[in-house]
Scaffold this active site. Structure first.
Site, short mmCIF file in Angstrom:
data_model
loop_
_atom_site.label_atom_id
_atom_site.label_comp_id
_atom_site.label_asym_id
_atom_site.label_seq_id
_atom_site.Cartn_x
_atom_site.Cartn_y
_atom_site.Cartn_z
N GLY A 37 -11.38 -10.98 5.40
CA GLY A 37 -11.74 -11.53 4.08
C GLY A 37 -10.56 -11.47 3.12
N LYS A 52 1.42 3.81 -0.51
CA LYS A 52 2.62 3.96 -1.34
C LYS A 52 2.26 3.92 -2.83
N SER A 144 -3.78 -3.01 15.05
CA SER A 144 -4.21 -1.75 15.63
C SER A 144 -5.35 -1.15 14.82
N GLY A 179 -3.19 16.19 12.67
CA GLY A 179 -2.04 15.36 13.05
C GLY A 179 -0.94 15.41 12.00
N ALA A 180 0.23 15.93 12.40
CA ALA A 180 1.38 16.02 11.47
C ALA A 180 2.34 14.87 11.70
N ILE A 183 1.15 9.48 8.80
CA ILE A 183 -0.03 9.36 7.93
C ILE A 183 -0.44 10.73 7.41
N LEU A 323 5.11 -0.49 13.02
CA LEU A 323 5.65 -0.59 11.67
C LEU A 323 5.55 -2.03 11.18
N ALA A 324 5.30 -2.18 9.89
CA ALA A 324 5.10 -3.52 9.33
C ALA A 324 6.36 -4.37 9.47
N HIS A 448 29.71 5.71 -8.14
CA HIS A 448 29.57 7.10 -8.56
C HIS A 448 28.91 7.20 -9.93
P1 FAD Z 1 -2.34 -5.55 11.24
O1 FAD Z 1 -1.66 -5.32 9.95
O2 FAD Z 1 -3.21 -4.48 11.76
O3 FAD Z 1 -3.15 -6.90 11.07
C1 FAD Z 1 -4.01 -7.37 12.04
C2 FAD Z 1 -5.08 -8.21 11.38
O4 FAD Z 1 -5.79 -8.91 12.39
C3 FAD Z 1 -6.13 -7.40 10.63
O5 FAD Z 1 -6.21 -7.81 9.29
C4 FAD Z 1 -7.43 -7.69 11.38
O6 FAD Z 1 -8.56 -7.79 10.51
C5 FAD Z 1 -7.14 -9.02 12.01
N1 FAD Z 1 -7.92 -9.31 13.22
C6 FAD Z 1 -8.07 -8.52 14.32
N2 FAD Z 1 -8.79 -9.15 15.26
C7 FAD Z 1 -9.10 -10.37 14.74
C8 FAD Z 1 -9.83 -11.48 15.23
N3 FAD Z 1 -10.35 -11.48 16.46
N4 FAD Z 1 -9.98 -12.56 14.43
C9 FAD Z 1 -9.43 -12.58 13.18
N5 FAD Z 1 -8.74 -11.56 12.68
C10 FAD Z 1 -8.57 -10.47 13.45
N6 FAD Z 1 4.13 0.56 8.33
C11 FAD Z 1 5.31 0.51 7.68
O7 FAD Z 1 6.23 -0.17 8.15
N7 FAD Z 1 5.50 1.17 6.50
C12 FAD Z 1 4.54 1.94 5.94
O8 FAD Z 1 4.74 2.52 4.88
C13 FAD Z 1 3.29 2.02 6.61
N8 FAD Z 1 2.28 2.75 6.09
C14 FAD Z 1 1.08 2.79 6.72
C15 FAD Z 1 0.08 3.58 6.17
C16 FAD Z 1 -1.16 3.66 6.79
C17 FAD Z 1 -2.24 4.50 6.16
C18 FAD Z 1 -1.40 2.91 7.97
C19 FAD Z 1 -2.74 2.95 8.64
C20 FAD Z 1 -0.40 2.14 8.54
C21 FAD Z 1 0.86 2.09 7.92
N9 FAD Z 1 1.91 1.34 8.47
C22 FAD Z 1 3.11 1.31 7.82
C23 FAD Z 1 1.75 0.59 9.72
C24 FAD Z 1 1.50 -0.90 9.42
O9 FAD Z 1 0.37 -1.04 8.61
C25 FAD Z 1 1.32 -1.67 10.71
O10 FAD Z 1 2.41 -1.43 11.58
C26 FAD Z 1 1.24 -3.18 10.45
O11 FAD Z 1 0.18 -3.48 9.58
C27 FAD Z 1 1.06 -3.95 11.75
O12 FAD Z 1 1.00 -5.31 11.47
P2 FAD Z 1 0.22 -6.34 12.44
O13 FAD Z 1 0.37 -7.66 11.79
O14 FAD Z 1 0.68 -6.14 13.81
O15 FAD Z 1 -1.31 -5.87 12.41
P1 NAD Z 2 1.56 9.48 14.54
O1 NAD Z 2 1.67 9.06 15.94
O2 NAD Z 2 2.70 9.29 13.61
O3 NAD Z 2 1.17 11.02 14.47
C1 NAD Z 2 0.02 11.53 15.08
C2 NAD Z 2 0.18 13.03 15.22
O4 NAD Z 2 -1.06 13.58 15.65
C3 NAD Z 2 1.22 13.45 16.24
O5 NAD Z 2 2.06 14.41 15.67
C4 NAD Z 2 0.40 14.00 17.39
O6 NAD Z 2 1.07 15.02 18.11
C5 NAD Z 2 -0.79 14.56 16.64
N1 NAD Z 2 -2.01 14.71 17.45
C6 NAD Z 2 -2.48 13.88 18.42
N2 NAD Z 2 -3.64 14.36 18.92
C7 NAD Z 2 -3.91 15.51 18.24
C8 NAD Z 2 -4.97 16.47 18.28
N3 NAD Z 2 -6.00 16.32 19.11
N4 NAD Z 2 -4.93 17.53 17.44
C9 NAD Z 2 -3.88 17.69 16.59
N5 NAD Z 2 -2.85 16.82 16.51
C10 NAD Z 2 -2.88 15.73 17.32
O7 NAD Z 2 0.26 8.71 14.00
P2 NAD Z 2 -0.30 8.51 12.54
O8 NAD Z 2 0.29 9.46 11.58
O9 NAD Z 2 -1.79 8.45 12.71
O10 NAD Z 2 0.23 7.06 12.19
C11 NAD Z 2 -0.14 5.92 12.99
C12 NAD Z 2 0.89 4.85 12.93
O11 NAD Z 2 0.98 4.29 11.64
C13 NAD Z 2 2.26 5.39 13.28
O12 NAD Z 2 2.66 4.76 14.47
C14 NAD Z 2 3.16 5.00 12.17
O13 NAD Z 2 4.28 4.32 12.63
C15 NAD Z 2 2.32 4.09 11.29
N6 NAD Z 2 2.56 4.52 9.90
C16 NAD Z 2 3.81 4.34 9.38
C17 NAD Z 2 4.07 4.78 8.11
C18 NAD Z 2 5.43 4.60 7.55
O14 NAD Z 2 6.20 3.85 8.12
N7 NAD Z 2 5.77 5.22 6.43
C19 NAD Z 2 3.10 5.41 7.36
C20 NAD Z 2 1.86 5.60 7.94
C21 NAD Z 2 1.61 5.13 9.21
#
Ligand code: FAD
Ligand code: NAD
Length: 469
Positions: A37, A52, A144, A179-180, A183, A323-324, A448
């Protein structure tokens, strides 16, 4: 039924919407199908952007509370969480609407609904009405979803995923993060700054797996100093939400070998942040014959082509760094290849950033990876305590570390903990992309007083000749 498209993209996240814009720029008749949506995917709606926005707001709150006094500013600060969350929501909606505008501007058809591949060349969309789209090519960009933890069911109120943790209506007294990873540390930081007592339970014996060990150690020390508690090498075995609190059971990882005491932990809110997994539900992949690996990621070749001709996949759903910016770059290259151009992505120069404060940022190889590969390297490290701008700002935690090839001096990696690390790393990304040496970075004039002088000094340090250390 519409005219056949050149490409239909399923999923409107950073991978999908960027691919759509690039495809349209190249003259392809393009449609994007998104079921949420709103465009922007995980990143804009429940990921990068809202997190962020809250990191920035909570950083301001903490700075005003804890640091203003040292600057000679007396302020009395109270939290208005409703306004903070409202601001975050507005940032999100402004940006998602901005993406919708970009679709119109580029003449991409935006179709709201769930897309399913019924056969190669056909996407059926279930939205307000059912539509069948005929197309020469399909790009799957469905992203994902949160990886669930057995024994812990997410209700998005007391036991939350990142999505719930971005919208808590009250600051929890106690927050347990499972999970450390990125996120856990980012959202744990948000709620700690706003007043929660935060405990992070991590399966491994260190935080931020995959990052350089020195970064992980420094971040652990700094976050502990800020008040985050860590329970490392600990496995969560279950969680039960009761009235007003959640009871968590955990045990040392060493229990697999016997010994170690099980324990019970209590918190108002538990955040499950143990990773994300590919999302392909209802996509029709089996019927279309698209191959996935044993973890559910769609298999593609270097042109993002799946095993089925005309079906491509990009972004989180194909694995690699979730990553985005990686998804966006794949979207661009995939569209260019589809339009008959060539393109490729250098996966060695994709930066990773953790937006805590200080930030952590990384590009290229870690020391551990270089050692394992038997590469002879030299390391140059410069602390922010010796950087004049960091001193002015009062942000002296952390360092810049540059790793360069011992024989050729080529930059192989850079790891930063510190203020604005996420922006500082970009200079090294450019350097690596242009095959620069540490000497090249060291000889570039840096303004600087600037935080980026720490990057220059680390490059000098790789040759044992830092000036300010
Ligand atoms: P997505 O962004 O997941 O988009 C997929 C879209 O497909 C979704 O909107 C979904 O609704 C749609 N979709 C799925 N199936 C269907 C279907 N059958 N029909 C129609 N639509 C469908 N990455 C960074 O680089 N920097 C960050 O700071 C960062 N922070 C994050 C913080 C959090 C809390 C989370 C959860 C993730 C973060 N990420 C960050 C990771 C980043 O969000 C993802 O890597 C990125 O969004 C992946 O892009 P994508 O286009 O592959 O998929
Ligand atoms: P992550 O893979 O970064 O970390 C998950 C952590 O959970 C790991 O340290 C792992 O060892 C731990 N873990 C797994 N199973 C566990 C258990 N049973 N008990 C305790 N610890 C456990 O995953 P995330 O933090 O969920 O982030 C998901 C994805 O989103 C990442 O791939 C990341 O790239 C993306 N993301 C990116 C950003 C950014 O770029 N700033 C911000 C948020 C998310």
């Amino acid at each position: 039924m519409s005219e056949p498209y050149d490409v239909v993209i399923i999923g409107g996240g950073p991978g999908g919407y960027v691919a759509a814009i690039r495809a349209a720029q190249l003259g392809l008749k393009t449609a994007i199908v998104e079921k949420r949506g709103a465009l922007g995917g995980t990143c804009l709606n429940v990921g990068c952007i809202p997190s962020k926005a809250l990191l920035q707001s909570s950083h301001h709150f903490e700075t005003a509370n804890e640091e203003f006094a040292a600057h000679g500013i007396k302020a009395s600060v109270t939290l208005d969480l409703k306004t903070m969350l409202g601001r975050k929501d507005k940032v999100v909606s402004d940006l998602t609407q901005g993406v919708e505008f970009l679709m119109k501007k580029n003449k991409v058809d935006y179709i709201v609904g769930e897309g399913q591949i019924t056969e190669p060349g056909t996407v059926v969309v279930k939205g307000k009405k059912k539509q069948t789209l005929k197309t020469a090519n399909i790009i799957i960009a469905t992203g994902s979803e949160v990886t669930p933890l057995p024994g812990v069911s997410i209700d998005e109120k007391q036991i939350v995923s990142s999505t719930g943790a971005l919208d808590l209506k009250k600051v929890p007294k106690n927050l347990i993060v499972i999970g450390a990873g990125v996120i856990g540390l980012e959202l744990g930081s948000v709620w700690r700054r706003l007043g929660s007592k935060v405990t992070v339970v991590e399966f491994l014996d260190h935080i931020l797996p995959g990052m350089d060990k020195e970064v992980s150690k420094q971040m652990g020390r700094t976050l502990k100093k800020q008040g985050v508690q860590f329970k490392l090498s600990t496995k969560v075995t279950g969680a039960k939400a009761g009235k007003g609190s959640v009871t968590l059971t955990a045990e040392p990882v060493s229990n697999a070998q016997g010994g170690g005491k099980k324990e019970t932990l209590k918190a108002d809110v538990v955040l499950v942040a143990i990773g994300r997994r590919p999302y392909t539900e209802n996509l029709g992949l089996k019927k279309a014959g698209v191959e996935m690996d044993d973890r559910g990621f769609i298999k593609v070749d270097e042109d993002f082509q799946t095993n089925v001709e005309g079906i491509f996949a990009i972004g989180d759903v194909i694995g690699g760094a979730m990553l985005a910016h990686k998804a966006e770059d794949e979207g661009v290259v995939c569209a260019e290849i589809m339009a008959g151009q060539s393109g490729h992505i250098n996966y060695d120069t994709i930066p990773g950033i953790v937006y805590t404060w200080p930030e952590a940022a990384s590009v290229g190889k870690t020391e551990e990876q270089l050692k394992e590969a038997g590469v002879e390297y030299k390391s140059g490290k410069f602390p922010f305590t010796a950087n004049s701008r960091a001193r002015c700002n009062g942000d002296t935690d952390g360092f810049v570390k540059i790793l360069a090839d011992s024989a050729t001096d080529a930059v192989l990696g850079c790891h930063i903990v510190g203020p604005e690390a996420g922006d500082l790393i970009q200079e090294v990304v450019v350097a690596m992309e242009l095959s620069a040496s540490a000497e090249d970075i060291a000889r570039i004039c840096h303004g600087h007083p600037g935080l980026s002088e720490a990057v220059k000094e680390a490059a000098l340090a790789a040759d044992g000749r830092a000036i300010h250390m």
